[in-house]
Scaffold this motif. Sequence first.
Motif, PDB file in Angstrom:
ATOM      1  N   ARG A 191       0.828  -1.210   0.000  1.00  0.00           N
ATOM      2  CA  ARG A 191       0.000   0.000   0.000  1.00  0.00           C
ATOM      3  C   ARG A 191       0.859   1.256   0.000  1.00  0.00           C
ATOM      4  NH1 ARG A 191       0.656   2.449   4.726  1.00  0.00           N
ATOM      5  NH2 ARG A 191       1.382   1.231   6.515  1.00  0.00           N
ATOM      6  N   GLN A 207      -4.910   8.055   1.932  1.00  0.00           N
ATOM      7  CA  GLN A 207      -6.236   7.539   2.222  1.00  0.00           C
ATOM      8  C   GLN A 207      -7.283   8.365   1.492  1.00  0.00           C
ATOM      9  OE1 GLN A 207      -7.255   7.888   6.388  1.00  0.00           O
ATOM     10  NE2 GLN A 207      -6.749  10.058   6.489  1.00  0.00           N
ATOM     11  N   ALA A 246      -6.035   7.976  -1.914  1.00  0.00           N
ATOM     12  CA  ALA A 246      -5.264   6.746  -2.103  1.00  0.00           C
ATOM     13  C   ALA A 246      -5.019   6.497  -3.579  1.00  0.00           C
ATOM     14  CB  ALA A 246      -6.014   5.569  -1.493  1.00  0.00           C
ATOM     15  N   LYS A 301      -3.317   0.446  -3.487  1.00  0.00           N
ATOM     16  CA  LYS A 301      -3.697  -0.542  -2.469  1.00  0.00           C
ATOM     17  C   LYS A 301      -3.891  -1.867  -3.211  1.00  0.00           C
ATOM     18  CE  LYS A 301      -4.283   3.072   0.297  1.00  0.00           C
ATOM     19  NZ  LYS A 301      -3.349   3.414   1.393  1.00  0.00           N
ATOM     20  N   PHE A 356      -8.394   2.809   2.387  1.00  0.00           N
ATOM     21  CA  PHE A 356      -7.905   3.123   3.729  1.00  0.00           C
ATOM     22  C   PHE A 356      -6.380   3.200   3.753  1.00  0.00           C
ATOM     23  CE2 PHE A 356     -11.898   0.768   4.083  1.00  0.00           C
ATOM     24  CZ  PHE A 356     -12.676   1.748   4.661  1.00  0.00           C
ATOM     25  N   VAL A 357      -5.858   4.040   4.642  1.00  0.00           N
ATOM     26  CA  VAL A 357      -4.413   4.224   4.676  1.00  0.00           C
ATOM     27  C   VAL A 357      -3.704   2.935   5.051  1.00  0.00           C
ATOM     28  CG1 VAL A 357      -4.436   5.132   7.049  1.00  0.00           C
ATOM     29  CG2 VAL A 357      -2.521   5.656   5.546  1.00  0.00           C
ATOM     30  N   ASN A 410      -9.690  -3.730   6.911  1.00  0.00           N
ATOM     31  CA  ASN A 410      -8.815  -2.577   7.128  1.00  0.00           C
ATOM     32  C   ASN A 410      -8.429  -2.445   8.595  1.00  0.00           C
ATOM     33  OD1 ASN A 410     -11.642  -1.800   7.626  1.00  0.00           O
ATOM     34  ND2 ASN A 410     -10.829   0.250   8.011  1.00  0.00           N
ATOM     35  N   ASN A 444      -8.381   0.399  11.102  1.00  0.00           N
ATOM     36  CA  ASN A 444      -8.995   1.739  11.065  1.00  0.00           C
ATOM     37  C   ASN A 444      -8.255   2.782  11.901  1.00  0.00           C
ATOM     38  OD1 ASN A 444      -9.734   0.955  13.658  1.00  0.00           O
ATOM     39  ND2 ASN A 444     -11.892   1.485  13.421  1.00  0.00           N
ATOM     40  N   SER A 468      -7.796   7.659  11.587  1.00  0.00           N
ATOM     41  CA  SER A 468      -7.944   7.566  10.135  1.00  0.00           C
ATOM     42  C   SER A 468      -9.367   7.906   9.690  1.00  0.00           C
ATOM     43  CB  SER A 468      -7.584   6.166   9.645  1.00  0.00           C
ATOM     44  OG  SER A 468      -6.201   5.934   9.792  1.00  0.00           O
ATOM     45  N   GLY A 521     -10.610   7.570   5.984  1.00  0.00           N
ATOM     46  CA  GLY A 521     -10.433   7.291   4.568  1.00  0.00           C
ATOM     47  C   GLY A 521     -11.715   7.054   3.810  1.00  0.00           C
ATOM     48  N   ASP A 550     -12.885   6.001  10.660  1.00  0.00           N
ATOM     49  CA  ASP A 550     -13.215   4.852   9.828  1.00  0.00           C
ATOM     50  C   ASP A 550     -13.807   3.712  10.639  1.00  0.00           C
ATOM     51  OD1 ASP A 550     -12.454   5.818   7.304  1.00  0.00           O
ATOM     52  OD2 ASP A 550     -10.346   5.319   7.668  1.00  0.00           O
TER      53      ASP A 550
END
Length: 473
Positions: free
Chosen positions: A353, A357, A369, A372, A419-420, A437, A439, A444, A446, A453
Amino acid sequence: MNVNKAVSSTHHSKLRVSVAGLTAIFSVVSTFYALGLYVPAIAVELVGRAVLPANTFAPGPTSGQLISATNEVSVPFVEKLPVQGFSAVLPGPKPGTFLVLSDNGYGAKANSPDYPLRFYAVEPDFASGRVFPVNVKSGGRLSQFSRQSFISLSDRRNKTDFPIVAEQNIYPGSISPSQPQGIPVAATIKSRRLLTGADFDLEAFRRVSDGTYWFGDEFGPYLLHTSANGQLLEPPIPLPNFLKLGDRPFIQSPDNPAFANLPTDQERVTAANLPRSGGFEGMALNTSGTKLYALLEKPVVSDPQRDRLLINEFDLATKRYSGKVFGYRLEDPSHAIGDFTAINDSEFIVIERDNRQGDPNNPNFSDPAQFKRLYKVDLRQQDEAGFVKKDLLVDLLNISDPQGLGGNGTVNGRFTFPFVTIEDVLPIDANTLLVINDNNYPFSAGRTPGKPDDSEFILIKLDQPLNLAASRS
């Protein structure tokens, strides 16, 4: 395109495909491959999605006392812990249930001494789109997260070879103008010698045939071995510097206890040969149940190959590293990995990744993002530089959703997982993967700007089956 058909439908005198022209085309495509700009089409489909709300809590001591409010979340969390930050997943006590590992709490050693380390048992109900807590032993569904739904990690046998939070009277770093005496360590952490997010940052775990667990940690980095009920069985196992990258005998991060007495953080960073948050992010157990493969999240500081992550083989019979080291090549040196999971004894799945995000289709994200992905790697196939063979499995920012299962994650029939940190992948069968994910609650955001998240559990159907072996993990 069928060239012969195209030629027959036009005047032959007006259409010529020269050898030089084809050579130029192949040259451009090869350049795209070399630069990592060419992504072949992959026909994967979203076949399930279940969501655990961000603001989900379980019983525990007061936590979040060393973080600030963000994303409309107030702190601290009085006598409770957020059920969040899932950094690894295993099959649960019965089919359809899973064990999910929370990482160190709030993302750093300094802000997580009041977060006891634990893993939870859950059941994602893909029919209703909800995620339920279950009994960690039986798998029976529970009405809420309770002490039956998780296992805490502890050091009741005094196996750690450095001071842990449970041995202290106040949380490290808790002295401030508003708390001149510091914040007392919770009685339950002290009495039960619970391990916390200032002791270890757990990012991976596997269950072996005897029912015990092995964990991968980022602070050491260490391997940890616990009983089935979470008690540490032996001292943390450090990682030797097998490739002699630099002059240190072990691979160590700035958060390694060896540097705890250095007066400044910069001195700790300088002394370490691994970046902070660069330890064991992924750890796979081969399907024979004989070897662990621990994958670092970031390159070793002195490694001249800046796109290389090291995979170290650990033999479970001897409880020693074998000395075998494999290289995983990042698509970009700025990337990181999120998980490492076995398909069979030689093939594995890696989450790779970027550090962004947000959905690229959402104009509210200024730096969304871009990368990913899931890759399949084969340890049997290495190039001359020791890098394992790598094939793209899934682009998580481009998943077909013909059934409309993705809710606010789907735009024009395409679902994104933006998501990051995405840190959980598990094969359900040869054609289906579970992805979750991390979170990073409450930090975060995202999916929706300014909102913490949720934890999203998704099922992805692959276009080609995996050569899946029965796993013991």
